[in-house]
Motif scaffolding. Structure first.
Motif, mmCIF file in Angstrom:
data_model
loop_
_atom_site.group_PDB
_atom_site.id
_atom_site.type_symbol
_atom_site.label_atom_id
_atom_site.label_comp_id
_atom_site.label_asym_id
_atom_site.label_seq_id
_atom_site.Cartn_x
_atom_site.Cartn_y
_atom_site.Cartn_z
ATOM 1 N N GLU A 196 10.701 40.761 35.056
ATOM 2 C CA GLU A 196 12.063 41.189 35.343
ATOM 3 C C GLU A 196 12.346 42.620 34.914
ATOM 4 O O GLU A 196 13.179 43.294 35.515
ATOM 5 N N LYS A 197 11.650 43.110 33.904
ATOM 6 C CA LYS A 197 11.899 44.489 33.469
ATOM 7 C C LYS A 197 11.451 45.505 34.500
ATOM 8 O O LYS A 197 11.809 46.671 34.435
ATOM 9 N N TYR A 198 10.651 45.059 35.489
ATOM 10 C CA TYR A 198 10.219 45.938 36.567
ATOM 11 C C TYR A 198 11.010 45.696 37.851
ATOM 12 O O TYR A 198 10.702 46.253 38.886
ATOM 13 N N PHE A 199 12.044 44.839 37.766
ATOM 14 C CA PHE A 199 12.913 44.564 38.904
ATOM 15 C C PHE A 199 14.202 45.365 38.757
ATOM 16 O O PHE A 199 15.029 45.065 37.895
ATOM 17 N N ASP A 200 14.395 46.368 39.574
ATOM 18 C CA ASP A 200 15.629 47.144 39.598
ATOM 19 C C ASP A 200 16.389 46.747 40.852
ATOM 20 O O ASP A 200 16.152 47.273 41.943
ATOM 21 N N LEU A 201 17.304 45.792 40.700
ATOM 22 C CA LEU A 201 18.004 45.244 41.853
ATOM 23 C C LEU A 201 19.089 46.170 42.382
ATOM 24 O O LEU A 201 19.681 45.911 43.431
ATOM 25 N N GLY A 202 19.358 47.262 41.654
ATOM 26 C CA GLY A 202 20.415 48.170 42.086
ATOM 27 C C GLY A 202 19.942 49.299 42.982
ATOM 28 O O GLY A 202 20.759 50.092 43.454
ATOM 29 N N GLN A 203 18.659 49.381 43.243
ATOM 30 C CA GLN A 203 18.160 50.494 44.026
ATOM 31 C C GLN A 203 18.226 50.209 45.524
ATOM 32 O O GLN A 203 18.439 49.078 45.953
ATOM 33 N N ARG A 245 19.687 37.819 33.809
ATOM 34 C CA ARG A 245 18.387 37.481 33.234
ATOM 35 C C ARG A 245 18.536 36.161 32.497
ATOM 36 O O ARG A 245 19.219 36.087 31.481
ATOM 37 N N ARG A 299 12.341 58.461 28.787
ATOM 38 C CA ARG A 299 12.940 57.497 29.706
ATOM 39 C C ARG A 299 13.448 58.137 30.996
ATOM 40 O O ARG A 299 13.729 57.446 31.966
ATOM 41 N N GLY A 310 21.887 39.172 39.350
ATOM 42 C CA GLY A 310 21.175 40.081 38.465
ATOM 43 C C GLY A 310 21.048 39.556 37.048
ATOM 44 O O GLY A 310 20.504 40.238 36.174
ATOM 45 N N TYR A 363 7.571 43.638 44.348
ATOM 46 C CA TYR A 363 8.733 42.766 44.371
ATOM 47 C C TYR A 363 8.447 41.428 45.037
ATOM 48 O O TYR A 363 9.236 40.488 44.921
#
Length: 343
Positions: free
Chosen positions: A155-162, A59, A224, A57, A175
């Motif tokens: 990368e700001k549109y990649f939420d790897l925790g979901q 950056r 947000r 994760g 993705y």
């Protein structure tokens, strides 16, 4: 007085990290083997480069990092010092911050100061718009050398925790479709050492009264917690519209520059995905022109893509060869193009 002739002195590009193939994506996102096959068939992108490490994760780069590297490569290729640049124009849809602009940060890192620096907020046509603006300003004679930059960092549109198993297909597409990268060109009014002549640049809004085909949200402290998706696309409208609009752009560019279809030696088509590129090229029907594409290797890199295409084209073109670049932005349906001739 005749307007200045503008020349491409060099092009440079930058990608983060090693290529990430479809198998690595499907493993990381917990997708089935059918998803890997689906990506290969319906997206037709084999690899892409990402600034985010899928395992940790982390950056690893900012957009400014990539744009600085691409710009330095372009400056080196043109044997031009940063101090000799008197105009900077950048196009991006994913700046590092709202302020300061990424263009200003990159200029500062390069040692460029005391000159106009513009950042254009735009999707796929942003690089074309930046080229168009720089070209128009250079032809006035007020400037001699321009650094044109384009890049994206998704990368700001990649939420790897979901939980990817709960995402809808239209959300998963983002993705696998996009990659990160940056590119730059040095334009000059001086022909010495030039690689190509810029014959025409064009950018036009054609979305009056039409719904956006793509939306990227900005979430501030006040919103947000919104349930709006950060990125949304109308892929059906994109698939139906982009090939037809690409044909219209080609026809307009040729009419404006005074070329026939037989005069085109190389075509640089929109790079939404490997599959969409094939549809666009078929629609353009330029049987005598060689296609210059990179999307299957680096993914859809938005405003970085045209620089990769130009860099490749300049390596292939012989003196006198002519190339046409085409771009369609679906956010509010912007059409853009350019024509260059190898010298």
């Amino acid at each position: 007085m005749q307007p200045q002739r503008i020349h491409v002195a060099s092009a440079g590009t930058a990608l983060p990290g090693a290529p990430v193939d479809n198998a690595a994506l499907t493993r990381r996102f917990g997708m089935s083997d059918q998803w890997e096959e689906w990506i290969g068939v319906f997206i037709a992108t084999e690899t892409r480069h990402l600034t985010v490490d899928l395992d940790t994760g982390e950056r690893r780069n900012t957009l400014a990092d990539l744009c600085e590297l691409a710009a330095r490569r372009a400056l080196d290729g043109a044997a031009t010092a940063a101090a000799d640049i008197d105009l900077v124009v950048m196009g991006t849809a994913t700046p590092d911050r709202l302020l300061p602009t990424t263009a200003s940060v990159v200029a500062d890192r390069l040692g460029i100061d005391g000159v106009p620096v513009f950042q254009l907020q735009s999707g796929c046509t942003g690089a074309f718009q930046a080229l168009d603006l720089a070209h128009r300003l250079l032809t006035t004679g007020a400037y001699r050398r321009a650094l044109v930059i384009g890049g994206e960092l998704n990368e700001k549109y990649f939420d790897l925790g979901q939980d990817f198993s709960k995402l809808r297909p239209e959300q998963l597409i983002n993705y696998v479709l996009f990659g990160d990268g940056a590119g730059a060109m040095v334009l000059s009014t001086e022909p010495g050492g030039a690689l190509a002549r810029v014959c025409l640049t064009s950018s036009r809004l054609t979305g009056h009264g039409r719904e956006p085909g793509q939306i990227l949200e900005w979430f501030g402290p006040a919103d947000r917690m919104s349930d709006r998706l950060p990125a949304a696309e109308d892929y059906k409208a994109i698939e139906e519209t982009v090939p037809r609009m690409s044909r219209e752009i080609l026809d307009q560019v040729l009419a404006d520059v005074g070329w026939t279809r037989e005069d085109v030696d190389y075509v640089l088509p929109p790079q939404l995905s490997g599959r969409m590129t094939r549809r666009v090229v078929d629609e353009l029907d330029l049987l005598g022109a060689k296609e210059v594409s990179c999307v299957t290797q680096i993914g859809n890199t938005g405003n970085a893509t045209p620089f990769f295409q130009v860099e490749r084209a300049l390596q292939l073109m012989a003196p006198g060869d002519r190339a046409v670049g085409i771009s369609v932005e679906s956010s509010k349906w912007i059409r853009a193009g350019f024509a260059i001739e190898r010298v």
